[in-house]
Design a protein around this motif. Structure first.
Motif, PDB file in Angstrom:
ATOM      1  N   ILE A  67       1.066  15.159   0.043  1.00 40.75           N
ATOM      2  CA  ILE A  67       1.031  16.057  -1.118  1.00 40.75           C
ATOM      3  C   ILE A  67      -0.371  16.628  -1.301  1.00 40.75           C
ATOM      4  CG2 ILE A  67       1.418  16.255  -3.613  1.00 40.75           C
ATOM      5  CD1 ILE A  67       3.204  13.714  -3.349  1.00 40.75           C
ATOM      6  N   GLU A  68      -0.464  17.948  -1.413  1.00 36.84           N
ATOM      7  CA  GLU A  68      -1.757  18.576  -1.691  1.00 36.84           C
ATOM      8  C   GLU A  68      -2.036  18.595  -3.187  1.00 36.84           C
ATOM      9  OE1 GLU A  68      -4.104  22.868  -1.369  1.00 36.84           O
ATOM     10  OE2 GLU A  68      -2.154  22.625  -0.418  1.00 36.84           O
ATOM     11  N   LYS A  69      -1.063  19.055  -3.976  1.00 35.66           N
ATOM     12  CA  LYS A  69      -1.258  19.140  -5.421  1.00 35.66           C
ATOM     13  C   LYS A  69       0.094  19.261  -6.108  1.00 35.66           C
ATOM     14  CE  LYS A  69      -1.776  24.180  -5.336  1.00 35.66           C
ATOM     15  NZ  LYS A  69      -2.666  25.342  -5.565  1.00 35.66           N
ATOM     16  N   VAL A  70       0.086  19.014  -7.403  1.00 36.68           N
ATOM     17  CA  VAL A  70       1.276  19.180  -8.243  1.00 36.68           C
ATOM     18  C   VAL A  70       0.882  19.975  -9.469  1.00 36.68           C
ATOM     19  CG1 VAL A  70       3.058  18.024  -9.590  1.00 36.68           C
ATOM     20  CG2 VAL A  70       2.248  16.989  -7.460  1.00 36.68           C
ATOM     21  N   SER A 104      -5.874  16.325 -25.981  1.00 31.63           N
ATOM     22  CA  SER A 104      -4.902  15.914 -27.003  1.00 31.63           C
ATOM     23  C   SER A 104      -3.608  16.725 -26.927  1.00 31.63           C
ATOM     24  CB  SER A 104      -5.512  16.049 -28.398  1.00 31.63           C
ATOM     25  OG  SER A 104      -5.742  17.421 -28.716  1.00 31.63           O
ATOM     26  N   LYS A 105      -3.664  17.865 -26.240  1.00 30.07           N
ATOM     27  CA  LYS A 105      -2.481  18.723 -26.127  1.00 30.07           C
ATOM     28  C   LYS A 105      -1.711  18.488 -24.830  1.00 30.07           C
ATOM     29  CE  LYS A 105      -4.214  22.381 -29.149  1.00 30.07           C
ATOM     30  NZ  LYS A 105      -4.562  23.827 -29.272  1.00 30.07           N
ATOM     31  N   LEU A 106      -2.171  17.540 -24.031  1.00 31.75           N
ATOM     32  CA  LEU A 106      -1.420  17.182 -22.824  1.00 31.75           C
ATOM     33  C   LEU A 106      -0.337  16.193 -23.235  1.00 31.75           C
ATOM     34  CD1 LEU A 106      -4.393  16.653 -20.324  1.00 31.75           C
ATOM     35  CD2 LEU A 106      -3.004  18.700 -20.646  1.00 31.75           C
ATOM     36  N   ASN A 107       0.908  16.628 -23.230  1.00 33.49           N
ATOM     37  CA  ASN A 107       1.983  15.812 -23.801  1.00 33.49           C
ATOM     38  C   ASN A 107       2.819  15.068 -22.761  1.00 33.49           C
ATOM     39  OD1 ASN A 107       3.395  17.926 -22.724  1.00 33.49           O
ATOM     40  ND2 ASN A 107       3.831  18.904 -24.691  1.00 33.49           N
ATOM     41  N   ARG A 108       2.416  15.109 -21.501  1.00 30.18           N
ATOM     42  CA  ARG A 108       3.123  14.360 -20.461  1.00 30.18           C
ATOM     43  C   ARG A 108       2.146  13.394 -19.796  1.00 30.18           C
ATOM     44  NH1 ARG A 108       6.120  18.470 -16.514  1.00 30.18           N
ATOM     45  NH2 ARG A 108       6.976  16.514 -15.720  1.00 30.18           N
ATOM     46  N   GLU A 109       2.587  12.165 -19.588  1.00 30.10           N
ATOM     47  CA  GLU A 109       1.710  11.158 -18.984  1.00 30.10           C
ATOM     48  C   GLU A 109       1.198  11.573 -17.601  1.00 30.10           C
ATOM     49  OE1 GLU A 109       0.336   8.533 -20.403  1.00 30.10           O
ATOM     50  OE2 GLU A 109       1.303   9.256 -22.231  1.00 30.10           O
ATOM     51  N   PRO A 110       2.042  12.164 -16.740  1.00 26.13           N
ATOM     52  CA  PRO A 110       1.526  12.609 -15.432  1.00 26.13           C
ATOM     53  C   PRO A 110       0.424  13.657 -15.566  1.00 26.13           C
ATOM     54  CG  PRO A 110       3.923  12.540 -15.410  1.00 26.13           C
ATOM     55  CD  PRO A 110       3.508  12.350 -16.830  1.00 26.13           C
ATOM     56  N   GLN A 111       0.543  14.526 -16.573  1.00 28.47           N
ATOM     57  CA  GLN A 111      -0.509  15.523 -16.825  1.00 28.47           C
ATOM     58  C   GLN A 111      -1.821  14.840 -17.176  1.00 28.47           C
ATOM     59  OE1 GLN A 111       1.246  17.895 -19.963  1.00 28.47           O
ATOM     60  NE2 GLN A 111       0.931  19.748 -18.748  1.00 28.47           N
ATOM     61  N   LYS A 112      -1.725  13.855 -18.066  1.00 29.03           N
ATOM     62  CA  LYS A 112      -2.922  13.149 -18.509  1.00 29.03           C
ATOM     63  C   LYS A 112      -3.607  12.452 -17.327  1.00 29.03           C
ATOM     64  CE  LYS A 112      -0.976  12.273 -23.112  1.00 29.03           C
ATOM     65  NZ  LYS A 112      -0.484  11.234 -24.050  1.00 29.03           N
ATOM     66  N   ALA A 113      -2.793  11.827 -16.467  1.00 23.08           N
ATOM     67  CA  ALA A 113      -3.346  11.132 -15.299  1.00 23.08           C
ATOM     68  C   ALA A 113      -3.971  12.127 -14.329  1.00 23.08           C
ATOM     69  CB  ALA A 113      -2.251  10.323 -14.607  1.00 23.08           C
ATOM     70  N   ASP A 114      -3.321  13.277 -14.148  1.00 25.71           N
ATOM     71  CA  ASP A 114      -3.847  14.287 -13.238  1.00 25.71           C
ATOM     72  C   ASP A 114      -5.183  14.825 -13.737  1.00 25.71           C
ATOM     73  OD1 ASP A 114      -2.654  15.150 -10.749  1.00 25.71           O
ATOM     74  OD2 ASP A 114      -2.723  17.199 -11.509  1.00 25.71           O
ATOM     75  N   PHE A 115      -5.247  15.075 -15.036  1.00 19.32           N
ATOM     76  CA  PHE A 115      -6.488  15.557 -15.652  1.00 19.32           C
ATOM     77  C   PHE A 115      -7.610  14.533 -15.456  1.00 19.32           C
ATOM     78  CE2 PHE A 115      -9.022  15.433 -19.691  1.00 19.32           C
ATOM     79  CZ  PHE A 115      -9.809  16.547 -19.423  1.00 19.32           C
ATOM     80  N   ALA A 116      -7.321  13.263 -15.746  1.00 19.82           N
ATOM     81  CA  ALA A 116      -8.326  12.204 -15.601  1.00 19.82           C
ATOM     82  C   ALA A 116      -8.767  12.074 -14.144  1.00 19.82           C
ATOM     83  CB  ALA A 116      -7.766  10.874 -16.101  1.00 19.82           C
ATOM     84  N   TYR A 117      -7.825  12.226 -13.228  1.00 21.59           N
ATOM     85  CA  TYR A 117      -8.163  12.106 -11.810  1.00 21.59           C
ATOM     86  C   TYR A 117      -9.143  13.184 -11.383  1.00 21.59           C
ATOM     87  CZ  TYR A 117      -7.911  12.544  -6.769  1.00 21.59           C
ATOM     88  OH  TYR A 117      -8.262  12.663  -5.445  1.00 21.59           O
ATOM     89  N   PHE A 144     -10.237   4.444 -13.393  1.00 22.84           N
ATOM     90  CA  PHE A 144      -9.038   5.270 -13.194  1.00 22.84           C
ATOM     91  C   PHE A 144      -7.956   4.498 -12.452  1.00 22.84           C
ATOM     92  CE2 PHE A 144      -6.380   7.906 -10.517  1.00 22.84           C
ATOM     93  CZ  PHE A 144      -5.845   8.785 -11.445  1.00 22.84           C
ATOM     94  N   ILE A 145      -8.362   3.832 -11.367  1.00 22.22           N
ATOM     95  CA  ILE A 145      -7.368   3.150 -10.545  1.00 22.22           C
ATOM     96  C   ILE A 145      -6.751   1.956 -11.272  1.00 22.22           C
ATOM     97  CG2 ILE A 145      -8.666   1.388  -9.261  1.00 22.22           C
ATOM     98  CD1 ILE A 145      -7.537   2.653  -6.688  1.00 22.22           C
ATOM     99  N   GLN A 146      -7.530   1.332 -12.160  1.00 20.19           N
ATOM    100  CA  GLN A 146      -7.004   0.203 -12.933  1.00 20.19           C
ATOM    101  C   GLN A 146      -6.024   0.666 -14.016  1.00 20.19           C
ATOM    102  OE1 GLN A 146     -10.730  -1.524 -14.233  1.00 20.19           O
ATOM    103  NE2 GLN A 146     -10.784  -2.996 -12.529  1.00 20.19           N
ATOM    104  N   GLN A 147      -6.285   1.840 -14.572  1.00 20.13           N
ATOM    105  CA  GLN A 147      -5.429   2.359 -15.639  1.00 20.13           C
ATOM    106  C   GLN A 147      -4.255   3.185 -15.124  1.00 20.13           C
ATOM    107  OE1 GLN A 147      -8.075   4.512 -18.279  1.00 20.13           O
ATOM    108  NE2 GLN A 147      -9.555   2.827 -18.230  1.00 20.13           N
ATOM    109  N   ASP A 150       0.093   3.450 -10.941  1.00 18.57           N
ATOM    110  CA  ASP A 150       1.269   4.153 -10.430  1.00 18.57           C
ATOM    111  C   ASP A 150       0.990   5.627 -10.150  1.00 18.57           C
ATOM    112  OD1 ASP A 150       2.970   1.961 -10.385  1.00 18.57           O
ATOM    113  OD2 ASP A 150       3.532   2.209 -12.485  1.00 18.57           O
ATOM    114  N   SER A 151      -0.276   6.021 -10.096  1.00 11.24           N
ATOM    115  CA  SER A 151      -0.602   7.413  -9.816  1.00 11.24           C
ATOM    116  C   SER A 151      -0.443   7.709  -8.325  1.00 11.24           C
ATOM    117  CB  SER A 151      -2.049   7.711 -10.229  1.00 11.24           C
ATOM    118  OG  SER A 151      -2.465   8.974  -9.739  1.00 11.24           O
TER     119      SER A 151
END
Length: 344
Positions: A67-70, A104-117, A144-147, A150-151
């Motif tokens: 996977i390159e990106k989502v 605060s406006k990122l309402n999906r967990e995958p979005q939040k993880a992607d942003f943090a990554y 990041f990897i500890q939190q 499942d990313s």
């Protein structure tokens, strides 16, 4: 006329309803495989091994290493643009863009993880290029990897932690992080694990052990372009291991074969090959040949911090050897200005 108009309106309404109910319109997330076409669908699940996506009513699995990106439905423009900058190795621009994201406006967990990554990834890459704090970057990556166990970025982050550990001289830690890549579902990631651990052994002057591991990669029957790229890198590193064992002529022959088959679009691999040529000449006592090889990297491949900074370090020593302290000072100055954290 009115009857025809009413019929036309009813047909349009029916068509619109069909479109809205169709799988195409329901597909909201976008997954970009390496070297493949974008896949539209709805993400069903994410794990460290990859992503399951529902496409036209059927589930498809994409391994993490492919996977390159989502792009997630509802991504703010700032996240989309910041992600693109990061993937394009424009880390300053990426960080500037990502700083404007309202988390605060990122309402999906995958979005939040992607942003943090991507925030973490850019900071780590800056530190690896000598323009950031290595320990701080390593701490952020570990957090990041500890939190986000499942990313789908799990293995990429493990590699980053290994890279940072190498720069910090923590070779045992680097081996541990690189070793974890063997559990990845992608064959190429497993090969990369062996390659990176061989580089750690090279850094520790365990040259014969490194050569043994690199020879294993060279002997593989790879099936992909990424596998072939890793095999080429392994051959370049094997030449360095061979040179360090006092077999400069043999190493040079290996490198010259790689130069004859250079992929002009893969400049990072080319930089590693020319550095291997420089190491081969050094082992042979040919200072002039080594200078020309490392100069090639300095002048042609300055966009790749790792091999470029290594070439500058070698040039500073080589210019001193041939009695040109002014050129040596220029190399050290460029190293200090471009890679302040790597010049020590």
């Amino acid at each position: 006329m009115f009857a025809i108009a009413r019929l036309s309106i009813r047909c349009s309404a029916v068509l619109l309803g069909l479109l809205l109910a169709s799988p195409v319109m329901a597909q909201t997330d976008r997954l970009y495989p390496h070297g493949g076409e974008v896949v539209l669908g709805k993400i069903k699940s994410i794990s460290k091994n990859g992503i399951v996506m529902t496409v036209s009513g059927k589930d498809q699995t994409f391994n993490a290493g492919t996977i390159e990106k989502v792009l997630f439905q509802g991504d703010p423009g700032e996240l989309t643009q910041g992600r693109e900058f990061a993937i394009d190795n424009q880390f300053d621009q990426a960080i500037a863009e990502l700083k404007t994201v309202d988390a605060s406006k990122l309402n999906r967990e995958p979005q939040k993880a992607d942003f943090a990554y991507y925030v973490m990834y850019c900071q780590a890459q800056q530190a690896l290029s000598g323009n950031g704090d290595l320990r701080s970057a390593a701490s952020t990556a570990l957090g990041f990897i500890q939190q986000n166990t499942d990313s789908w970025h799990f293995y990429d982050t493990a590699k980053l932690l290994g890279d940072l550990a190498v720069k910090l001289g923590s070779y045992d830690q680097a081996s541990k992080y690189y070793g974890s890549l063997r559990s990845a579902p992608s064959t190429e990631t497993k090969i990369e694990s062996l390659y990176l651990n061989a580089l750690v052994k090279l850094a520790q002057n365990k040259d014969s052990e490194a050569a043994s591991d690199l020879q294993k990669i060279v002997g593989l029957g790879v099936q992909s372009s990424e596998g072939a790229r890793l095999q080429t890198l392994a051959k370049a590193a094997l030449a360095i291991a061979t040179a360090k064992q006092g077999k400069g002529k043999e190493a040079l022959e290996m490198v010259n074969e790689l130069i004859a088959k250079l992929n002009p679009t893969d400049t990072e691999t080319a930089a590693e090959i020319y550095n291997a040529q420089g190491a081969s000449y050094v082992a042979m006592g040919d200072t002039e040949g080594a200078l020309l090889a490392y100069l090639h990297t300095q002048l042609m491949f300055s966009t790749h911090p790792g091999p470029h900074s290594e070439a500058l370090k070698q040039l500073a020593e080589l210019w001193t050897k041939v009695g040109k302290p002014d050129r040596a000072a220029e190399a050290r100055s460029e190293l200090q200005q471009r890679y302040p954290g790597l010049s020590g």
